[in-house]
Scaffold this active site. Sequence first.
Site, PDB file in Angstrom:
ATOM      1  N   HIS A 135     -20.515 -10.807  -7.287  1.00 13.21           N
ATOM      2  CA  HIS A 135     -20.382  -9.601  -6.457  1.00 13.21           C
ATOM      3  C   HIS A 135     -21.215  -9.720  -5.168  1.00 13.21           C
ATOM      4  O   HIS A 135     -22.089  -8.888  -4.891  1.00 13.21           O
ATOM      5  CB  HIS A 135     -20.799  -8.352  -7.260  1.00 13.21           C
ATOM      6  CG  HIS A 135     -20.217  -7.085  -6.709  1.00 13.21           C
ATOM      7  ND1 HIS A 135     -19.758  -6.062  -7.483  1.00 13.21           N
ATOM      8  CD2 HIS A 135     -20.012  -6.673  -5.417  1.00 13.21           C
ATOM      9  CE1 HIS A 135     -19.312  -5.076  -6.728  1.00 13.21           C
ATOM     10  NE2 HIS A 135     -19.460  -5.436  -5.459  1.00 13.21           N
ATOM     11  N   GLY A 167     -19.670  -8.406  -0.331  1.00 18.82           N
ATOM     12  CA  GLY A 167     -20.205  -7.382   0.568  1.00 18.82           C
ATOM     13  C   GLY A 167     -21.534  -7.844   1.167  1.00 18.82           C
ATOM     14  O   GLY A 167     -21.975  -8.969   0.936  1.00 18.82           O
ATOM     15  N   ASP A 192       0.883  -1.174   0.000  1.00 22.08           N
ATOM     16  CA  ASP A 192       0.000   0.000   0.000  1.00 22.08           C
ATOM     17  C   ASP A 192       0.917   1.219   0.000  1.00 22.08           C
ATOM     18  O   ASP A 192       1.701   1.400   0.927  1.00 22.08           O
ATOM     19  CB  ASP A 192      -0.914   0.012   1.238  1.00 22.08           C
ATOM     20  CG  ASP A 192      -1.960   1.131   1.161  1.00 22.08           C
ATOM     21  OD1 ASP A 192      -1.620   2.266   0.752  1.00 22.08           O
ATOM     22  OD2 ASP A 192      -3.128   0.871   1.513  1.00 22.08           O
ATOM     23  N   GLU A 250     -19.259  -5.786 -15.293  1.00 21.81           N
ATOM     24  CA  GLU A 250     -20.160  -6.526 -14.411  1.00 21.81           C
ATOM     25  C   GLU A 250     -21.598  -6.310 -14.839  1.00 21.81           C
ATOM     26  O   GLU A 250     -21.974  -5.150 -15.034  1.00 21.81           O
ATOM     27  CB  GLU A 250     -20.001  -6.031 -12.969  1.00 21.81           C
ATOM     28  CG  GLU A 250     -19.081  -6.893 -12.178  1.00 21.81           C
ATOM     29  CD  GLU A 250     -18.920  -6.427 -10.733  1.00 21.81           C
ATOM     30  OE1 GLU A 250     -19.573  -5.448 -10.312  1.00 21.81           O
ATOM     31  OE2 GLU A 250     -18.140  -7.043 -10.039  1.00 21.81           O
ATOM     32  N   ASP A 258     -14.817 -12.207  -7.181  1.00 22.11           N
ATOM     33  CA  ASP A 258     -16.165 -11.760  -6.803  1.00 22.11           C
ATOM     34  C   ASP A 258     -16.569 -10.552  -7.634  1.00 22.11           C
ATOM     35  O   ASP A 258     -17.746 -10.212  -7.700  1.00 22.11           O
ATOM     36  CB  ASP A 258     -16.205 -11.408  -5.309  1.00 22.11           C
ATOM     37  CG  ASP A 258     -17.620 -11.066  -4.856  1.00 22.11           C
ATOM     38  OD1 ASP A 258     -18.530 -11.882  -5.116  1.00 22.11           O
ATOM     39  OD2 ASP A 258     -17.823  -9.973  -4.282  1.00 22.11           O
ATOM     40  N   ARG A 266     -12.401  -4.429  -6.939  1.00 20.95           N
ATOM     41  CA  ARG A 266     -13.128  -3.951  -8.120  1.00 20.95           C
ATOM     42  C   ARG A 266     -12.493  -4.561  -9.357  1.00 20.95           C
ATOM     43  O   ARG A 266     -11.266  -4.686  -9.442  1.00 20.95           O
ATOM     44  CB  ARG A 266     -13.074  -2.414  -8.214  1.00 20.95           C
ATOM     45  CG  ARG A 266     -14.018  -1.703  -7.245  1.00 20.95           C
ATOM     46  CD  ARG A 266     -15.496  -1.899  -7.639  1.00 20.95           C
ATOM     47  NE  ARG A 266     -16.433  -1.253  -6.721  1.00 20.95           N
ATOM     48  CZ  ARG A 266     -17.036  -1.850  -5.694  1.00 20.95           C
ATOM     49  NH1 ARG A 266     -16.814  -3.125  -5.432  1.00 20.95           N
ATOM     50  NH2 ARG A 266     -17.892  -1.186  -4.943  1.00 20.95           N
TER      51      ARG A 266
HETATM   52  N1  LIG Z   1     -17.012  -7.275  -3.347  1.00 19.20           N
HETATM   53  C1  LIG Z   1     -17.779  -6.482  -2.637  1.00 19.20           C
HETATM   54  O1  LIG Z   1     -18.962  -6.734  -2.450  1.00 19.20           O
HETATM   55  C2  LIG Z   1     -17.172  -5.244  -2.011  1.00 19.20           C
HETATM   56  C3  LIG Z   1     -17.798  -4.655  -0.893  1.00 19.20           C
HETATM   57  C4  LIG Z   1     -17.194  -3.552  -0.302  1.00 19.20           C
HETATM   58  C5  LIG Z   1     -16.019  -2.990  -0.834  1.00 19.20           C
HETATM   59  N2  LIG Z   1     -15.483  -3.584  -1.945  1.00 19.20           N
HETATM   60  C6  LIG Z   1     -14.235  -3.059  -2.510  1.00 19.20           C
HETATM   61  O2  LIG Z   1     -13.158  -3.457  -1.651  1.00 19.20           O
HETATM   62  C7  LIG Z   1     -12.073  -2.533  -1.793  1.00 19.20           C
HETATM   63  C8  LIG Z   1     -11.617  -2.039  -0.432  1.00 19.20           C
HETATM   64  O3  LIG Z   1     -12.680  -1.281   0.160  1.00 19.20           O
HETATM   65  P1  LIG Z   1     -12.449  -0.555   1.567  1.00 19.20           P
HETATM   66  O4  LIG Z   1     -13.730   0.071   1.973  1.00 19.20           O
HETATM   67  O5  LIG Z   1     -11.788  -1.500   2.493  1.00 19.20           O
HETATM   68  O6  LIG Z   1     -11.391   0.560   1.114  1.00 19.20           O
HETATM   69  P2  LIG Z   1     -10.883   1.835   1.947  1.00 19.20           P
HETATM   70  O7  LIG Z   1     -11.503   3.030   1.355  1.00 19.20           O
HETATM   71  O8  LIG Z   1     -11.007   1.570   3.404  1.00 19.20           O
HETATM   72  O9  LIG Z   1      -9.317   1.844   1.711  1.00 19.20           O
HETATM   73  C9  LIG Z   1      -8.597   2.377   0.715  1.00 19.20           C
HETATM   74  C10 LIG Z   1      -7.152   1.897   0.913  1.00 19.20           C
HETATM   75  O10 LIG Z   1      -6.565   1.624  -0.352  1.00 19.20           O
HETATM   76  C11 LIG Z   1      -5.252   2.153  -0.332  1.00 19.20           C
HETATM   77  N3  LIG Z   1      -4.842   2.481  -1.686  1.00 19.20           N
HETATM   78  C12 LIG Z   1      -5.154   3.582  -2.418  1.00 19.20           C
HETATM   79  N4  LIG Z   1      -4.518   3.536  -3.594  1.00 19.20           N
HETATM   80  C13 LIG Z   1      -3.787   2.386  -3.585  1.00 19.20           C
HETATM   81  C14 LIG Z   1      -2.925   1.789  -4.534  1.00 19.20           C
HETATM   82  N5  LIG Z   1      -2.634   2.382  -5.696  1.00 19.20           N
HETATM   83  N6  LIG Z   1      -2.364   0.597  -4.233  1.00 19.20           N
HETATM   84  C15 LIG Z   1      -2.617  -0.019  -3.067  1.00 19.20           C
HETATM   85  N7  LIG Z   1      -3.421   0.512  -2.112  1.00 19.20           N
HETATM   86  C16 LIG Z   1      -4.001   1.699  -2.381  1.00 19.20           C
HETATM   87  C17 LIG Z   1      -5.333   3.390   0.547  1.00 19.20           C
HETATM   88  O11 LIG Z   1      -4.075   3.730   1.069  1.00 19.20           O
HETATM   89  C18 LIG Z   1      -6.272   2.902   1.644  1.00 19.20           C
HETATM   90  O12 LIG Z   1      -5.510   2.251   2.622  1.00 19.20           O
HETATM   91  C19 LIG Z   1     -12.595  -1.411  -2.715  1.00 19.20           C
HETATM   92  O13 LIG Z   1     -12.198  -1.662  -4.040  1.00 19.20           O
HETATM   93  C20 LIG Z   1     -14.101  -1.556  -2.597  1.00 19.20           C
HETATM   94  O14 LIG Z   1     -14.764  -1.015  -3.718  1.00 19.20           O
HETATM   95  C21 LIG Z   1     -16.025  -4.675  -2.540  1.00 19.20           C
END
Ligand SMILES: NC(=O)c1ccc[n+]([C@@H]2O[C@H](COP(=O)([O-])OP(=O)(O)OC[C@H]3O[C@@H](n4cnc5c(N)ncnc54)[C@H](O)[C@@H]3O)[C@@H](O)[C@H]2O)c1
Length: 330
Positions: free
Chosen positions: A288, A291, A185, A269, A264, A241
């Site tokens: 998907h 979540g 990260d 999508e 997922d 994503r």
């Molecule tokens: N599959 C699902 O149903 C589902 C549900 C919820 C969230 N998500 C996805 O899960 C992922 C994480 O969500 P979250 O709420 O934990 O995120 P978050 O907003 O809490 O965290 C973002 C993190 O990503 C880091 N980041 C930013 N740019 C980066 C890069 N280039 N390389 C590596 N790390 C980087 C940031 O430093 C931060 O720590 C997102 O893509 C979100 O859309 C998917």
Amino acid sequence: MLHRPKALFAMRAEHLATLFPAPAMARLLSIADIDVSLVAERFDDPRLAQVLPGVEVLITGWGCPPLDETVLAAAPRLRATLHAGGSVKGLISPACWDRGLLVSSAADANAVPVAEYTVGAVLLAGKGVFTLREDYRRRRWFPLGEVHPSVGNHGRRVGVVGASRIGRRVIDLLAPHDLELCLYDPYTRVEGVEQVGLEDLLRSCDIVSLHAPATDETRHMLDRRRLALMPDGAVLINTARGSLVDTDALVAELRTGRLSAVLDVTDPEPLPSGSALYDLPNAFLTPHIAGSQGNELARMGAAVLDELERLAAGSPLAHQVSHDDLDRVA
Ligand SMILES: NC(=O)c1ccc[n+]([C@@H]2O[C@H](COP(=O)([O-])OP(=O)(O)OC[C@H]3O[C@@H](n4cnc5c(N)ncnc54)[C@H](O)[C@@H]3O)[C@@H](O)[C@H]2O)c1
């Protein structure tokens, strides 16, 4: 601050009863002044004409239209939006930040099932379950000879991409297992976890799990060249994503049988009906659902009620979203 705030639901009505089952609805009524039979699916709904001018708090959920200038103008007393969902990016317009609206999201509550799904996938992938299951189905017989010596979770190296709320939770949940964890990260560190560059992570890990947000910077962060860095037999897990991965490049790798994937999320999508990902035996595809689904929605509803209670008591919100972070978060 606020005492029994005047609140309004704004979301697709079908989610309401799952987010707020009867006991939660009773709790809500003890905190706020709200008509629980009224759910705004559109802000031009004529039933809202008498309600919006007095609303102080919006309880939003999936399907809520964006809170644009027109909505804000119709709701001059609106002070806070508590979102019973994850990201607020599609909901909160620049006008909301200009107004100084307090914004809170249930992304922490939504992170719980995603992390659970991921941990399940990591442990099953490490055990070789996805591959061995396909093998059993094809042969109708136990694996010929020994299961490959690389199968198992003893000392397996797992790479987490993104110290997001989900990524950090995955790290915590995997900590008691006999795995070697590392993290990439560029912005956030996690105490006690080896931090590496993305390409080192890809080269050195048997399992890679993506938890970064979709941004311009993360688009196709796993492209053809980087996927080629992953060792033979490695497994890519994507619950983040679809845009983080170049789908064509991944399909090309999966066709060779060199890598496997648990997906997922995909780009696009849903996938077109002819996509190879539906049929490749080394792609484990889910629609998907990592979540919140089913009873998991009530966790997000409860998180919103906790926030509403804080708001009514004049306490700081626990899950406030800051405008400044939006470029780097989900
Ligand atoms: N599959 C699902 O149903 C589902 C549900 C919820 C969230 N998500 C996805 O899960 C992922 C994480 O969500 P979250 O709420 O934990 O995120 P978050 O907003 O809490 O965290 C973002 C993190 O990503 C880091 N980041 C930013 N740019 C980066 C890069 N280039 N390389 C590596 N790390 C980087 C940031 O430093 C931060 O720590 C997102 O893509 C979100 O859309 C998917």
